[in-house]
Enzyme design. Structure first.
Site, mmCIF file in Angstrom:
data_model
loop_
_atom_site.group_PDB
_atom_site.id
_atom_site.type_symbol
_atom_site.label_atom_id
_atom_site.label_comp_id
_atom_site.label_asym_id
_atom_site.label_seq_id
_atom_site.Cartn_x
_atom_site.Cartn_y
_atom_site.Cartn_z
ATOM 1 N N ASP A 330 0.856 -1.179 0.000
ATOM 2 C CA ASP A 330 0.000 0.000 0.000
ATOM 3 C C ASP A 330 0.902 1.242 0.000
ATOM 4 O O ASP A 330 1.414 1.623 -1.011
ATOM 5 C CB ASP A 330 -0.939 -0.002 1.211
ATOM 6 C CG ASP A 330 -2.026 -1.063 1.092
ATOM 7 O OD1 ASP A 330 -2.127 -1.702 0.027
ATOM 8 O OD2 ASP A 330 -2.759 -1.268 2.065
ATOM 9 N N ASP A 337 -11.160 2.079 2.102
ATOM 10 C CA ASP A 337 -11.024 0.619 2.079
ATOM 11 C C ASP A 337 -12.317 -0.067 2.541
ATOM 12 O O ASP A 337 -12.701 0.010 3.711
ATOM 13 C CB ASP A 337 -9.862 0.199 2.970
ATOM 14 C CG ASP A 337 -9.349 -1.198 2.643
ATOM 15 O OD1 ASP A 337 -10.113 -1.978 2.045
ATOM 16 O OD2 ASP A 337 -8.194 -1.499 2.983
#
Length: 532
Positions: A330, A337
């Protein structure tokens, strides 16, 4: 109304044989106060300058709305220090597997402060650390002791109300790099399955964490709050009633500073309309890499970002700043998310190695990213990962380094509408199909600066060879932080001053103001407009 009791604790003048009810007859140890039964309105005061080495403060106490329990300091001098050094053990058990089978859901935890089933309680003005070694323990081993600065736990009393953490300095909490959902890190709030079903659903209503400084911690900076009820949050659109019943309400995280964090920075989880604002993140995710993950094989979890929600409904992130997030799978400043209705607005990001923002997983829906500024974020500014359902990206200003793509390579999709943004590239003009690393991105009414080509479907595209005459000082935003959000004057160099940026499409929903706090006029391109 019963008279409240104030308990005083001093490691310099105290004695555990004292009643502890005055500074002259203070207690000496944190264990002594743990033996007291606290009533609503009672206070625990630690003397400034005291250092409670090898000790922990564990409470199970309930105040009331009008008479909260307060834990803080007294006297003059530096903050009192709770230096747990691996003490304060308790056993955490969610009572069920977590949403990913590889996540550890039970084990021993060392917490310098544990608020277990506490409500109407305020913790303030303390320094807290928990870095003590365990003989034979190696830093990155898979079963390393889990450690927390402050652990907040809901389990046996249903909904807990009004828990406030303020002005805490938490540092050097060396928890387990891998066990991301045990109470590992600076501040971690969780809800565990009650052993008695009649206790009701364990959750929070009123969790306020503000003006805290969290540094040098593993694994999380601030997390609130993973829950045993995660199975109710599967699917795309999240029903308000479901989230209100099984998740957390009235969650506010503001004016916090997280720096040098091993994993993620600040994350609300399973919340209805959490407000996350005026927080600053710097150098997080610095352990999430293969140089640290050396002793657990292919164990999952090598992902971390700065400030982001997990499985929240209508989360609002505004006026936050993120710097220097370290590269990993990430590594972004922001990440919408697996939630429903996430809004990012008026945020600033600089030099985050994984990019500016990620829209992650197929259950990430109804996302809005507007009126934000990204300066020199890396490795693909926009990250649509694992086919998020949709995202609207509008009225932002993106300043890209020459070697950075607009959309991160190897992303697997995402229905994104990119409109009314300023996308400015430094160095040599970009050539070729730089904008379609995912086939699902669509462009409309953007201003492209220093690009040879623009998306063919953007029939209202505006192009410019360079930022001169458009952005006054586009490359000189803040590049470092002392933990306090910058005033808006710092960002006036990004305020577009050309007529080119006043003829974009009129889109909705239009926010009330631009990045600088000015009324946002319909048709404006970019995050803010220079007013004459």
């Amino acid at each position: 109304m019963a008279k409240k009791t104030i308990y005083y604790i001093s490691d310099k003048t105290g004695n555990d044989d004292n009643p502890g009810t005055s500074p002259q007859k203070a207690l000496r140890s944190l264990a002594a106060i743990g033996e007291r039964v606290l009533a609503p309105g009672d206070e625990i005061r630690l003397e400034r300058g005291s250092v409670f080495r090898g000790q922990a403060l564990h409470l199970c106490a309930q105040g009331t709305a009008g008479s909260p329990i307060v834990v803080g300091s007294y006297g003059e001098g530096p903050l009192p220090v709770i230096q747990a050094r691996g003490s304060g053990l308790w056993y955490q058990d969610y009572g069920c597997e977590l949403d990913t089978p590889t996540h550890v859901w039970r084990g021993y935890v060392s917490s310098a402060v544990l608020l277990y089933d506490c409500e109407y309680i305020r913790l303030e003005d303390l320094e807290i650390c928990n870095d003590g070694p365990v003989r034979g323990e190696r830093y990155s081993q898979a079963d390393k002791l889990n450690r927390t600065g402050v652990a907040v736990v809901a389990q046996q009393r249903g909904t807990l109300h009004n828990i406030e953490l303020q002005r805490l300095y938490i540092h050097d909490v060396r928890g387990n790099v891998y066990d991301k959902h045990l109470n590992n890190g600076g501040i971690y709030c969780t809800a565990l399955r009650p052993t008695d079903p009649a206790a009701g659903i364990a959750r929070y209503d009123g969790l306020y964490i503000h003006h805290c400084r969290v540094e040098n911690c593993s694994r999380w900076g601030i997390a609130a709050g993973y829950t045993y009820t995660h199975s109710f949050f599967t699917g795309k659109e999240l029903d308000d009633k479901v989230v209100e019943t099984y998740g957390h309400t009235n969650v506010v995280l503001e004016y916090n500073f997280v720096r040098d964090i091993g994993g993620d920075g600040i994350t609300p989880m399973y919340c209805l309309r959490p407000l996350v604002q005026f927080n600053v993140s710097d150098r997080v995710a610095n352990e999430i890499n293969d140089q640290v993950y050396t002793l657990a094989g292919e164990r999952a979890g090598k992902t971390a970002a700065a400030i982001w929600p997990w499985k929240c409904k209508d989360a609002l992130f505004q006026y936050n700043e993120a710097y220097n997030t370290c590269y990993n799978q990430d590594g972004q400043a922001w990440d919408a998310d697996s939630g429903d209705g996430t809004i990012y607005q008026y945020n600033y990001s600089y030099n985050n190695a994984g990019g500016c923002v990620m829209f992650c997983e197929g259950e990430s829906v109804n996302n809005i990213f507007r009126c934000n500024i990204s300066l020199f974020d890396g490795d693909g500014v926009i990250n649509p990962a694992h086919n998020p359902d949709d995202a609207r990206i509008y009225n932002n200003t993106f300043i890209l380094r020459q070697d950075v793509a607009f959309i991160r390579h190897n992303m697997s999709g995402g229905h994104m509408l990119v409109e009314n943004n300023i996308i400015c590239r430094t160095g040599q003009p970009a050539e070729g199909d730089w904008y379609h690393q995912t086939e699902f991105a669509r462009y409309h009414g953007n201003l492209y600066i220093n690009f040879t080509d623009s998306p063919t479907e953007d029939t209202q595209a505006v192009k410019a060879d360079g930022p001169e005459g458009i952005l006054p000082v586009p490359f000189e935003g803040p590049t470092s932080t002392d933990g306090v959000p910058h005033s808006r004057e710092w960002f006036e160099g990004f305020a577009a001053c050309s007529a080119l940026v006043q003829n974009g499409p009129v889109i909705q929903p239009l926010p009330d103001q631009d990045f600088l706090g000015q009324p946002l006029e319909p048709g404006t391109i970019g995050a803010c407009l220079k007013k004459n």
